[in-house]
Design a protein around this motif. Sequence first.
Motif, PDB file in Angstrom:
ATOM      1  N   GLN A 113       0.825  -1.206   0.000  1.00  0.00           N
ATOM      2  CA  GLN A 113       0.000   0.000   0.000  1.00  0.00           C
ATOM      3  C   GLN A 113       0.856   1.253   0.000  1.00  0.00           C
ATOM      4  N   ARG A 114       1.975   1.228   0.692  1.00  0.00           N
ATOM      5  CA  ARG A 114       2.873   2.385   0.672  1.00  0.00           C
ATOM      6  C   ARG A 114       3.432   2.617  -0.722  1.00  0.00           C
ATOM      7  N   ILE A 115       3.753   1.536  -1.415  1.00  0.00           N
ATOM      8  CA  ILE A 115       4.244   1.667  -2.791  1.00  0.00           C
ATOM      9  C   ILE A 115       3.144   2.260  -3.669  1.00  0.00           C
ATOM     10  N   ARG A 116       1.904   1.762  -3.508  1.00  0.00           N
ATOM     11  CA  ARG A 116       0.785   2.274  -4.309  1.00  0.00           C
ATOM     12  C   ARG A 116       0.598   3.785  -4.105  1.00  0.00           C
ATOM     13  N   SER A 117       0.580   4.212  -2.841  1.00  0.00           N
ATOM     14  CA  SER A 117       0.298   5.616  -2.558  1.00  0.00           C
ATOM     15  C   SER A 117       1.441   6.516  -3.000  1.00  0.00           C
ATOM     16  N   ASN A 118       2.696   6.080  -2.768  1.00  0.00           N
ATOM     17  CA  ASN A 118       3.838   6.890  -3.214  1.00  0.00           C
ATOM     18  C   ASN A 118       3.900   6.970  -4.735  1.00  0.00           C
ATOM     19  N   LEU A 119       3.573   5.847  -5.381  1.00  0.00           N
ATOM     20  CA  LEU A 119       3.574   5.834  -6.839  1.00  0.00           C
ATOM     21  C   LEU A 119       2.489   6.759  -7.385  1.00  0.00           C
ATOM     22  N   ALA A 120       1.327   6.763  -6.742  1.00  0.00           N
ATOM     23  CA  ALA A 120       0.239   7.634  -7.205  1.00  0.00           C
ATOM     24  C   ALA A 120       0.644   9.099  -7.121  1.00  0.00           C
ATOM     25  N   ARG A 121       1.292   9.483  -6.025  1.00  0.00           N
ATOM     26  CA  ARG A 121       1.719  10.875  -5.887  1.00  0.00           C
ATOM     27  C   ARG A 121       2.825  11.206  -6.880  1.00  0.00           C
ATOM     28  N   LEU A 122       3.721  10.253  -7.112  1.00  0.00           N
ATOM     29  CA  LEU A 122       4.811  10.473  -8.063  1.00  0.00           C
ATOM     30  C   LEU A 122       4.276  10.638  -9.481  1.00  0.00           C
ATOM     31  N   LEU A 123       3.296   9.798  -9.839  1.00  0.00           N
ATOM     32  CA  LEU A 123       2.746   9.871 -11.193  1.00  0.00           C
ATOM     33  C   LEU A 123       2.031  11.194 -11.433  1.00  0.00           C
ATOM     34  N   PHE A 164      -1.755   0.271 -11.120  1.00  0.00           N
ATOM     35  CA  PHE A 164      -1.344  -0.249  -9.814  1.00  0.00           C
ATOM     36  C   PHE A 164      -1.445   0.814  -8.722  1.00  0.00           C
ATOM     37  N   ALA A 165      -1.205   2.061  -9.070  1.00  0.00           N
ATOM     38  CA  ALA A 165      -1.157   3.142  -8.083  1.00  0.00           C
ATOM     39  C   ALA A 165      -2.560   3.539  -7.630  1.00  0.00           C
ATOM     40  N   ASP A 166      -2.705   3.874  -6.360  1.00  0.00           N
ATOM     41  CA  ASP A 166      -3.930   4.499  -5.871  1.00  0.00           C
ATOM     42  C   ASP A 166      -3.681   5.111  -4.499  1.00  0.00           C
ATOM     43  N   LEU A 167      -4.629   5.901  -4.055  1.00  0.00           N
ATOM     44  CA  LEU A 167      -4.506   6.601  -2.778  1.00  0.00           C
ATOM     45  C   LEU A 167      -5.515   6.081  -1.758  1.00  0.00           C
ATOM     46  N   LYS A 168      -6.007   4.860  -1.949  1.00  0.00           N
ATOM     47  CA  LYS A 168      -6.937   4.273  -0.993  1.00  0.00           C
ATOM     48  C   LYS A 168      -6.202   3.924   0.300  1.00  0.00           C
ATOM     49  N   VAL A 169      -6.955   3.881   1.395  1.00  0.00           N
ATOM     50  CA  VAL A 169      -6.356   3.615   2.702  1.00  0.00           C
ATOM     51  C   VAL A 169      -7.056   2.422   3.356  1.00  0.00           C
ATOM     52  N   CYS A 170      -6.385   1.859   4.369  1.00  0.00           N
ATOM     53  CA  CYS A 170      -6.932   0.672   5.023  1.00  0.00           C
ATOM     54  C   CYS A 170      -6.473   0.598   6.476  1.00  0.00           C
ATOM     55  N   ASN A 171      -7.403   0.327   7.375  1.00  0.00           N
ATOM     56  CA  ASN A 171      -7.103  -0.039   8.754  1.00  0.00           C
ATOM     57  C   ASN A 171      -7.498  -1.494   8.963  1.00  0.00           C
ATOM     58  N   ILE A 172      -6.611  -2.275   9.557  1.00  0.00           N
ATOM     59  CA  ILE A 172      -6.914  -3.661   9.881  1.00  0.00           C
ATOM     60  C   ILE A 172      -6.833  -3.847  11.387  1.00  0.00           C
ATOM     61  N   VAL A 173      -7.925  -4.326  11.976  1.00  0.00           N
ATOM     62  CA  VAL A 173      -7.971  -4.616  13.401  1.00  0.00           C
ATOM     63  C   VAL A 173      -7.914  -6.128  13.560  1.00  0.00           C
TER      64      VAL A 173
END
Length: 413
Positions: free
Chosen positions: A298-308, A327-336
């Motif tokens: 997810q960190r790769i996805r979000s950083n890639l989205a901002r870079l693109l 592949f890139a996106d800015l979606k977020v996720c919390n897992i409990v």
Amino acid sequence: MPKLARVPGPRRDGGIGPIPRPPFDCVALLLQGGGSLGAYQGGVYQALAEADLHPDWVAGISIGAINAAIIAGNPPERRVERLRAFWDQVTGNPLGQWVDPWLGRPEQLSGIGDMAHGLLDQLSTFQAFVAGAPGFFKPRVPPPGLFPSGKPESTSFYDTAALATTLESLVDFDRINSKAMHFSVGAVNVRTGNFVYFDTDTHRIGPRHVMASGALPPGFPAIEIDGEYYWDGGLVSNTPLRWVVEFEPRRDTLAFQVDLWSARGEFPRDMTDVAVRQKEIQFSSRTRAATDRIKSTQRIRSNLARLLGDVPAELRDTAEGRVLTEFADLKVCNIVQLIYRSKHYEGNTKDCEFSRLSMADHWVAGYEDAVRALQHKEIFERPSTEEGFRAFDFQDEQSAEHDAARRQAEGRS
């Protein structure tokens, strides 16, 4: 369906009140496999229901698939009742009802010592092995070795036909297929070895899809669906975490992952402990490792989205750019993560032990663990786009409380 006997639950005054809808597109409930330990998931769901946290998506493997079907296949106000009905139906007293006048009902024995509890567990496991569990499975008579090779009866020790009847009585499959709640269960194709999800986006769900997810060999028979045979999804992966988190289109997700096997444990002291740890490691699906991989992705996805966003349009429109953009996106996720912590008197057959007493203990443990987690307000806070992902694991906190309670009990004995 037989008359519902009340399954003991925790005091409601120890619960938690309604919680406002968290700022996520999807609230998901992920249920791991673990046989009779699955009552823990019923307790977790009771706590979520009392907090007015009703999942948008429920996904399960093995016993988690059965619990998931009961949740998705009933209106919110009936789900806990139906879960309790299932667990009441498949559990009982290993000594028989005739001892109730002397010993009391199973739920009244919660204060018995560990040695007595362990003995009752062993009796209950033996009973399940030789007699099965009502409304769930029964031994094949004659045994599979006496059936001709190639017959379905020759490939499993137990018959699970009763489970189909139980599911049909407790689950409204038309409701599941209405897609009011996203529903997924995982199984393994016996012929190809491939992992398959039966999902309301791609399948019309029936009892056999749920049964396939829990068809653990050699105990239970493979289930035929559309000419293919399927076994328990836990043979490949015992948690639907990746399926839900990576499902397209991706959404901001708050996921409650309910595991019945802990990857963590103490070093074994004897052969019984060895068998317990082996099974825990085998079926825990290395939850924390999987969570770490998803966090990294997810960190790769979000950083890639901002870079693109800073890349010229003509480069983004190349074949390589389109692959990266997809592949890139800015979606977020919390897992409990909610993980059942075994009692020290439970052996390596704890997932085959269908006593009412243990079921009640597991249910209460799930409820209390979920209430404890829901009191942490940070789980409902949406992570920043830069962070993208957060995982919450309160097992250390739970372990400290369990250890303190155990020392207090030992001090009284």
